[in-house]
Design a protein around this motif. Structure first.
Motif, PDB file in Angstrom:
ATOM      1  N   GLN A  32      -3.833  -9.277   8.185  1.00 18.09           N
ATOM      2  CA  GLN A  32      -4.069  -8.773   7.387  1.00 18.09           C
ATOM      3  C   GLN A  32      -3.897  -9.117   5.756  1.00 18.09           C
ATOM      4  O   GLN A  32      -3.838  -8.825   4.535  1.00 18.09           O
ATOM      5  N   GLY A  33      -1.892  -9.406   5.545  1.00 22.46           N
ATOM      6  CA  GLY A  33      -2.475  -9.891   4.314  1.00 22.46           C
ATOM      7  C   GLY A  33      -1.411  -8.358   4.034  1.00 22.46           C
ATOM      8  O   GLY A  33      -0.955  -9.158   2.489  1.00 22.46           O
ATOM      9  N   ILE A  34      -0.994  -7.568   4.632  1.00 20.92           N
ATOM     10  CA  ILE A  34      -0.397  -5.996   3.425  1.00 20.92           C
ATOM     11  C   ILE A  34       1.317  -6.982   4.078  1.00 20.92           C
ATOM     12  O   ILE A  34       1.772  -7.496   4.476  1.00 20.92           O
ATOM     13  N   GLU A  35       1.871  -6.356   2.398  1.00 21.60           N
ATOM     14  CA  GLU A  35       3.160  -7.276   2.194  1.00 21.60           C
ATOM     15  C   GLU A  35       4.611  -6.439   2.469  1.00 21.60           C
ATOM     16  O   GLU A  35       5.263  -7.221   3.824  1.00 21.60           O
ATOM     17  N   SER A  36       4.298  -5.033   3.450  1.00 21.00           N
ATOM     18  CA  SER A  36       5.094  -4.493   4.711  1.00 21.00           C
ATOM     19  C   SER A  36       4.603  -3.773   5.187  1.00 21.00           C
ATOM     20  O   SER A  36       5.062  -2.642   5.958  1.00 21.00           O
ATOM     21  N   PRO A  37       3.827  -4.942   6.450  1.00 25.01           N
ATOM     22  CA  PRO A  37       3.571  -4.311   7.844  1.00 25.01           C
ATOM     23  C   PRO A  37       4.273  -3.736   8.852  1.00 25.01           C
ATOM     24  O   PRO A  37       3.673  -2.364   9.205  1.00 25.01           O
ATOM     25  N   ARG A  38       5.377  -3.740   9.276  1.00 26.32           N
ATOM     26  CA  ARG A  38       5.750  -2.667  10.057  1.00 26.32           C
ATOM     27  C   ARG A  38       6.419  -2.102   9.358  1.00 26.32           C
ATOM     28  O   ARG A  38       6.031  -0.514   9.870  1.00 26.32           O
ATOM     29  N   LEU A  39       6.773  -1.162   7.951  1.00 29.50           N
ATOM     30  CA  LEU A  39       6.944   0.026   7.354  1.00 29.50           C
ATOM     31  C   LEU A  39       6.302   0.629   7.413  1.00 29.50           C
ATOM     32  O   LEU A  39       5.673   1.883   7.459  1.00 29.50           O
ATOM     33  N   GLU A  40       4.943   0.071   6.537  1.00 28.91           N
ATOM     34  CA  GLU A  40       3.371   0.495   6.788  1.00 28.91           C
ATOM     35  C   GLU A  40       2.814   1.276   7.309  1.00 28.91           C
ATOM     36  O   GLU A  40       2.257   2.286   8.256  1.00 28.91           O
ATOM     37  N   ALA A  41       2.841   0.576   8.944  1.00 27.50           N
ATOM     38  CA  ALA A  41       2.737   1.035  10.326  1.00 27.50           C
ATOM     39  C   ALA A  41       3.237   2.010  10.500  1.00 27.50           C
ATOM     40  O   ALA A  41       2.876   3.318  11.119  1.00 27.50           O
ATOM     41  N   GLU A  42       5.219   2.058  10.699  1.00 32.33           N
ATOM     42  CA  GLU A  42       5.889   3.457  10.583  1.00 32.33           C
ATOM     43  C   GLU A  42       5.190   4.400  10.059  1.00 32.33           C
ATOM     44  O   GLU A  42       5.377   5.553  10.828  1.00 32.33           O
ATOM     45  N   VAL A  43       5.023   4.368   8.403  1.00 34.84           N
ATOM     46  CA  VAL A  43       4.812   5.938   7.719  1.00 34.84           C
ATOM     47  C   VAL A  43       3.359   6.309   8.497  1.00 34.84           C
ATOM     48  O   VAL A  43       3.401   7.542   8.161  1.00 34.84           O
ATOM     49  N   LEU A  44       2.656   5.562   8.428  1.00 38.18           N
ATOM     50  CA  LEU A  44       1.241   6.113   8.741  1.00 38.18           C
ATOM     51  C   LEU A  44       1.153   6.812  10.507  1.00 38.18           C
ATOM     52  O   LEU A  44       0.729   7.790  10.366  1.00 38.18           O
ATOM     53  N   LEU A  45       1.827   6.014  11.127  1.00 40.75           N
ATOM     54  CA  LEU A  45       2.144   7.158  12.457  1.00 40.75           C
ATOM     55  C   LEU A  45       2.925   7.775  12.199  1.00 40.75           C
ATOM     56  O   LEU A  45       1.988   8.685  12.955  1.00 40.75           O
ATOM     57  N   ALA A  46       3.750   8.029  11.988  1.00 41.08           N
ATOM     58  CA  ALA A  46       5.047   9.206  11.961  1.00 41.08           C
ATOM     59  C   ALA A  46       4.042  10.201  11.093  1.00 41.08           C
ATOM     60  O   ALA A  46       4.119  12.142  11.381  1.00 41.08           O
ATOM     61  N   HIS A  47       2.913  10.031   9.852  1.00 41.53           N
ATOM     62  CA  HIS A  47       2.124  11.264   8.923  1.00 41.53           C
ATOM     63  C   HIS A  47       1.441  11.519  10.289  1.00 41.53           C
ATOM     64  O   HIS A  47       1.132  12.628  10.164  1.00 41.53           O
ATOM     65  N   SER A  48       0.508  10.263  10.459  1.00 38.13           N
ATOM     66  CA  SER A  48       0.010  11.095  11.930  1.00 38.13           C
ATOM     67  C   SER A  48       0.430  11.645  12.612  1.00 38.13           C
ATOM     68  O   SER A  48      -0.700  12.740  13.196  1.00 38.13           O
ATOM     69  N   ARG A  49       1.247  11.674  13.995  1.00 38.46           N
ATOM     70  CA  ARG A  49       2.326  12.132  14.551  1.00 38.46           C
ATOM     71  C   ARG A  49       2.509  13.818  13.637  1.00 38.46           C
ATOM     72  O   ARG A  49       3.178  14.580  14.445  1.00 38.46           O
ATOM     73  N   GLY A  50       2.753  13.454  12.652  1.00 40.72           N
ATOM     74  CA  GLY A  50       4.063  15.062  11.793  1.00 40.72           C
ATOM     75  C   GLY A  50       5.440  14.913  12.118  1.00 40.72           C
ATOM     76  O   GLY A  50       5.678  16.302  12.209  1.00 40.72           O
ATOM     77  N   CYS A  51       5.768  14.178  11.744  1.00 47.50           N
ATOM     78  CA  CYS A  51       7.435  14.124  11.861  1.00 47.50           C
ATOM     79  C   CYS A  51       7.727  13.097  10.800  1.00 47.50           C
ATOM     80  O   CYS A  51       7.698  11.807  10.440  1.00 47.50           O
ATOM     81  N   GLN A  52       9.174  12.992  11.073  1.00 47.74           N
ATOM     82  CA  GLN A  52       9.857  11.905  10.493  1.00 47.74           C
ATOM     83  C   GLN A  52       9.650  10.780  10.667  1.00 47.74           C
ATOM     84  O   GLN A  52       9.915   9.886  12.142  1.00 47.74           O
TER      85      GLN A  52
END
Length: 295
Positions: free
Chosen positions: A28-48
């Motif tokens: 989709q052209g997102i600049e930092s795909p892995r980082l954003e995936a990790e941060v959003l999943l951690a946010h969803s999971r309620g963890c660091q």
């Protein structure tokens, strides 16, 4: 290819969710795909985020996948990553951000550095500082962290923005030295003078708003972006009021756009302040307009 909302026989583990979403974001052209995936999943999971690395084989629940899926869809629809994650780093500190406030930018860190250097250079022991249009409070909070004896007044016309700023000040334990005032610039402030007036005001020309990236134009608060026809509507008001509000020898420092630098220079030349050289950013663009009050 299967998707998180269409599970197949293979289980959706944390690791698989991350791998799939990283690839999807990349496409989709997102600049930092892995980082954003990790941060959003951690946010969803309620963890660091670091906790994900020990949970790669954990099966993601339907509830987690539903939360995460919603964030992924919002991100690929153009919503800013910082709003989805609910935070943004600025000056090496983490700040809460919501759609009520402008997302802090790296170039604004130069404004903090400018004020800190000026206060230290002039040996002001207990500086009084007003931050006009504080938004998330990133400038006020960072100044309070860097200048331990400073007393800061953080002003914003938006009550919702001030609530975010207050939470950020409390988070970084400087709320005892910052006063928050809901006001249109100086309107509701007592008639006192400050050693420093600092501001990252709206400075985008109204006609240029349509050319902004959709993530900015459609999601960040227009009031924090729109500087009027010439891009200097708020800046003009600050410059006109500043001579009565700055202590003798005090500093006015404002972040500006390079496209309005010439106009801001003229405003300062025509004011009752003593204009200082406009500072450039790392790209060589005029970025920080400065002036001092006559002693």
């Amino acid at each position: 290819m299967s998707t998180p909302d269409k599970p197949d026989e293979e289980k959706w583990t944390i690791g698989r969710l991350l791998n799939w979403t990283s690839e999807y974001f990349k496409n989709q052209g997102i600049e930092s795909p892995r980082l954003e995936a990790e941060v959003l999943l951690a946010h969803s999971r309620g963890c660091q985020r670091i906790m994900l690395y020990t949970a790669f084989e954990e099966i993601a629940s339907e509830e987690l996948r539903t939360k995460f899926r919603a964030l992924v869809k919002r991100r690929t629809a153009g919503e800013p990553f910082a709003y989805l994650a609910g935070k943004r780093e600025f000056f090496s500190l983490e700040f809460e951000v919501t759609p009520a406030v402008l997302i802090p930018r790296p170039e604004t860190e130069q404004l903090v550095i400018t004020v800190v250097d000026w206060v230290k250079k002039h040996n002001i022991v207990s500086p009084t500082i007003v931050d006009l249009g504080t938004g998330s409070g990133c400038i006020a909070v960072c100044l309070a962290k860097q200048l331990k004896s400073a007393r800061i007044t953080a002003v914003d016309v938006s009550a919702k923005a001030l609530a975010v700023a207050q939470r950020n000040a409390a988070r970084h334990k400087v709320d005892d030295r910052i006063e928050f005032v809901e006001s249109d610039l100086f309107a509701k402030l007592p008639n006192t003078k400050f050693n420093v007036i600092v501001s990252n005001p709206p400075y985008i020309k109204t006609g240029e708003l349509a050319t902004l990236d959709t993530s900015v134009r459609d999601h960040e608060p227009r009031g924090a972006l729109d500087g009027g026809i010439e891009g200097t509507a708020i800046i003009e008001r600050i410059v006109n009021s500043a001579p009565e509000r700055i202590a003798p020898g005090g500093l006015l420092a404002m972040e500006i756009s390079p496209t309005i630098a010439e106009r801001v220079t003229k405003l300062l030349d025509d004011s009752r302040l003593d204009k200082l050289p406009t500072l450039v950013d790392l790209q060589g663009h005029h970025r920080i307009a400065q002036a001092t009050a006559p002693c």
